[in-house]
Write a protein that holds these residues in place. Structure first.
Motif, short mmCIF file in Angstrom:
data_model
loop_
_atom_site.label_atom_id
_atom_site.label_comp_id
_atom_site.label_asym_id
_atom_site.label_seq_id
_atom_site.Cartn_x
_atom_site.Cartn_y
_atom_site.Cartn_z
N PHE A 198 3.78 -0.01 -10.01
CA PHE A 198 4.00 1.26 -9.30
C PHE A 198 5.37 1.86 -9.59
O PHE A 198 5.59 3.05 -9.39
CB PHE A 198 3.79 1.07 -7.80
CG PHE A 198 4.92 0.41 -7.05
CD1 PHE A 198 5.05 -0.97 -7.03
CD2 PHE A 198 5.84 1.16 -6.34
CE1 PHE A 198 6.08 -1.59 -6.31
CE2 PHE A 198 6.86 0.56 -5.62
CZ PHE A 198 7.00 -0.82 -5.62
N LYS A 199 6.29 1.05 -10.09
CA LYS A 199 7.65 1.55 -10.35
C LYS A 199 7.65 2.70 -11.36
O LYS A 199 8.53 3.55 -11.34
CB LYS A 199 8.54 0.44 -10.88
CG LYS A 199 8.49 -0.83 -10.12
CD LYS A 199 9.20 -0.73 -8.81
CE LYS A 199 9.09 -2.04 -8.06
NZ LYS A 199 10.01 -2.14 -6.96
N ASP A 200 6.66 2.69 -12.27
CA ASP A 200 6.62 3.75 -13.28
C ASP A 200 6.50 5.14 -12.65
O ASP A 200 6.98 6.12 -13.21
CB ASP A 200 5.42 3.55 -14.22
CG ASP A 200 5.60 2.37 -15.17
OD1 ASP A 200 6.71 2.18 -15.69
OD2 ASP A 200 4.61 1.65 -15.39
N GLY A 246 11.35 -8.22 -11.28
CA GLY A 246 10.39 -8.19 -12.38
C GLY A 246 9.89 -6.82 -12.78
O GLY A 246 9.82 -6.52 -13.96
N ASP A 247 9.57 -5.97 -11.82
CA ASP A 247 8.90 -4.72 -12.18
C ASP A 247 9.84 -3.53 -12.34
O ASP A 247 9.67 -2.72 -13.25
CB ASP A 247 7.82 -4.41 -11.15
CG ASP A 247 6.66 -5.39 -11.24
OD1 ASP A 247 6.37 -5.84 -12.37
OD2 ASP A 247 6.07 -5.71 -10.21
N THR A 248 10.83 -3.42 -11.47
CA THR A 248 11.78 -2.31 -11.62
C THR A 248 12.45 -2.38 -12.98
O THR A 248 12.66 -1.36 -13.65
CB THR A 248 12.86 -2.36 -10.52
OG1 THR A 248 12.23 -2.14 -9.26
CG2 THR A 248 13.94 -1.32 -10.72
N THR A 278 5.14 -5.48 0.50
CA THR A 278 6.53 -5.05 0.71
C THR A 278 7.55 -6.12 0.36
O THR A 278 7.37 -7.30 0.66
CB THR A 278 6.69 -4.60 2.18
OG1 THR A 278 5.85 -3.49 2.42
CG2 THR A 278 8.13 -4.19 2.48
N GLY A 279 8.65 -5.66 -0.25
CA GLY A 279 9.78 -6.53 -0.57
C GLY A 279 11.08 -5.84 -0.18
O GLY A 279 11.72 -6.17 0.81
N ASN A 280 11.44 -4.81 -0.95
CA ASN A 280 12.70 -4.11 -0.71
C ASN A 280 12.52 -2.92 0.23
O ASN A 280 13.44 -2.14 0.43
CB ASN A 280 13.29 -3.64 -2.05
CG ASN A 280 14.79 -3.89 -2.15
OD1 ASN A 280 15.37 -4.52 -1.27
ND2 ASN A 280 15.41 -3.39 -3.20
N PHE A 281 11.33 -2.75 0.77
CA PHE A 281 11.00 -1.74 1.79
C PHE A 281 11.09 -0.31 1.27
O PHE A 281 11.14 0.64 2.02
CB PHE A 281 11.92 -1.90 3.03
CG PHE A 281 11.30 -1.42 4.31
CD1 PHE A 281 10.40 -2.20 5.00
CD2 PHE A 281 11.64 -0.18 4.85
CE1 PHE A 281 9.82 -1.76 6.19
CE2 PHE A 281 11.08 0.27 6.04
CZ PHE A 281 10.17 -0.52 6.71
C1 LIG Z 1 4.19 -5.49 -7.75
C2 LIG Z 1 5.07 -5.20 -6.59
N1 LIG Z 1 4.53 -5.07 -5.38
C3 LIG Z 1 5.28 -4.82 -4.30
C4 LIG Z 1 6.65 -4.70 -4.37
C5 LIG Z 1 7.43 -4.41 -3.14
O1 LIG Z 1 7.82 -3.06 -3.10
P1 LIG Z 1 9.11 -2.63 -2.31
O2 LIG Z 1 10.26 -3.37 -2.90
O3 LIG Z 1 9.22 -1.16 -2.53
O4 LIG Z 1 8.89 -3.00 -0.89
C6 LIG Z 1 7.27 -4.84 -5.63
C7 LIG Z 1 8.73 -4.74 -5.81
O5 LIG Z 1 9.39 -3.89 -5.42
C8 LIG Z 1 6.46 -5.05 -6.75
O6 LIG Z 1 7.00 -5.12 -7.96
#
Ligand SMILES: Cc1ncc(COP(=O)(O)O)c(C=O)c1O
Ligand SMILES: N[C@@H](CCOP(=O)(O)O)C(=O)O
Length: 466
Positions: free
Chosen positions: A111-113, A142-144, A254-257
């Protein structure tokens, strides 16, 4: 549109200013002084718009006069033209109530894209108006990292230094970063967790020996422009369910909110969101904070959902500020105490303010695997483990079943093929658009989890501000 810091003492900036600044100079995070709000008629008039046009409409109030409407639309068309699905973020139905919003059709499969393809273009546009270079320093679980590198590799006037926790990202995620060959891309594997990497990045924004020489910029969701672009897909989904006339709920891994905070922003703008479920893995500080008010860190446990192995969630500060009375000096004091003790209690106002829209849920490894199995057996869908954390929460929800429940599908399952295969017996294939990822040579530097080592590495290679 004017932006203020959650900690009250940084200068207010316009959209161009916050995009290039990243973190506020007082250590806080920028957000709009007031939320723009669409009327029901305005929301209704957005139904059926192609994604890029909708994006330009939803983001226009945030961009203000930093770009003309034509410039903004042109950037959105360029950014979303690189997605592999015409709908950009398509909805997929799982059963009569459960839906997925697939956010992984961009170049790096997460989703970061959606935000970073646009952010790369915004940097280019704004830097072309100013003299000088931007030194992006980012942290990734990993994804950002891969999405940001894809967005800025080879661009003039930008260097990118991306820190990932050594050995704690999937092979696909690491290779998507470390096989990109461009002179402005620098990958660093640090000893420690994502939280350690994120703390170093924030420290660099406050380090005058760096900020006096370099324009330090951010690609993490501490950068307001990241969140702004993520607001759009909440509108895109809700409009398809009949917004403004019909409510919808979202379950957000959710991770970094950042992603779920973008949902909060959409709700403030008038979108009829009944509930946002904050779905965490066993690194459940947010679940504990939302259920008991206790925001205390522990050690980070590595899981099969590595992108969510986060304890210190940057954007939670934005929510606490927004729902807790928008008092910058109180927020600065609360965060100072958190930094000192690694623990804080939410105020009553913050707890009650969050309870209006947010619910929370924690999925352990078994529950995550069962959600992957459920999606495959009941709907024929192979989903990634992060999405499965969200789906596990969505399936457990006791919300009115007449309200559609949309789980954000945040990554392509092939990014986490081992975990998916263990749960479902199916090994997802990487789409052709990522090319010969496993044949390309990797390049990255391993550094200790030590701020001075990272600072020196950046200082020796970055281009001074000019
Ligand atoms: C695949 C995936 N799902 C969920 C999250 C969590 O998203 P957020 O950090 O915006 O809460 C991340 C990292 O941010 C992610 O890479
Ligand atoms: N899960 C993220 C962690 C960084 O989050 P961000 O949204 O603040 O950039 C990742 O994959 O890197």
């Amino acid at each position: 549109m004017e932006y203020i810091s959650t900690r009250g003492s940084a200068p207010a900036l316009d959209f161009e200013g916050v995009t290039l600044a990243g973190l506020a100079s007082d250590g806080g995070l920028y957000l709009p002084r007031e939320w723009p709000r669409f009327s029901e008629a305005e929301i209704a008039s957005m139904a059926g718009l192609p994604y890029a046009q909708l994006a330009a409409r939803v983001m226009a109030p945030f961009v203000g006069d930093s770009l003309t409407q034509e410039e903004l639309l042109a950037l959105c068309e360029q950014a979303y033209g690189r997605f592999a699905h015409d709908a950009v973020t398509p909805l997929v139905q799982l059963n009569e109530r459960q839906w997925l919003l697939e956010l992984f059709h961009g170049p790096t499969l997460a989703f970061k894209d959606v935000a970073l393809q646009l952010l790369g273009l915004l940097f280019e546009k704004f830097l072309s108006r100013r003299q000088g270079n931007l030194t992006i320093v980012g942290a990734t679980s990993g994804d950002t990292g891969s999405a940001a590198i894809d967005a800025v590799a080879g661009r003039e006037g930008v260097d990118i230094f991306m820190l990932h926790p050594n050995g704690r990202v999937s092979d696909v995620q690491r290779r998507q970063m470390t096989t990109v060959r461009a002179p402005n891309v620098h990958n660093i594997a640090i000893e420690g967790s994502f939280d350690d990497a994120q703390a170093m990045v924030k420290r660099m924004f406050a380090d005058e020996s760096m900020t006096n020489r370099f324009n330090i910029g951010a690609v993490n969701s501490i950068n307001w422009a990241r969140l702004m672009a993520q607001v759009v897909y909440y509108f895109y989904a809700a409009l398809q369910f009949g917004a403004p006339g019909r409510k919808v709920a979202f379950s957000v891994p959710t991770g970094n909110f950042g992603d779920v905070f973008a949902g909060h922003v959409a709700a403030q703008m008038g979108l009829p969101i009944e509930q946002l479920i904050v779905a965490t893995n066993v690194n459940d500080i947010l679940h504990r904070a939302l259920t008991s008010g206790d925001y205390s860190t522990g050690t980070v446990t590595p899981t099969a959902t590595p992108s969510m192995d986060i304890q210190v969630s940057s954007n939670f500060e934005r929510l606490l500020f927004d729902v807790g009375g928008r008092d910058g000096s109180a927020m600065a004091e609360q965060m100072r105490s958190f930094d000192a003790n690694r623990s804080m209690q939410l105020t009553n106002a913050q707890r009650q303010g969050a309870a209006g829209l947010f619910a929370s849920y924690r999925a352990d490894q078994d529950q995550t695997s069962r959600a992957m199995q459920w999606a495959y057996q009941h709907a024929g869908e192979i989903i990634d483990p992060h999405t499965a954390v969200g789906l596990s929460a969505a399936l457990a929800s006791e919300l009115d079943p007449a309200i559609p429940m949309v789980t954000l599908a945040t990554a392509h399952p092939a990014k986490f093929c081992d975990a998916v295969e263990r749960a479902t017996g199916v090994r997802p294939m990487l789409p052709a658009r990522v090319g010969d990822l496993f044949a390309r040579e990797e390049a990255y530097t391993e550094l200790p989890g030590n701020y001075d080592a990272v600072r020196d590495f950046v200082a020796e290679r970055a281009t001074p501000a000019g």
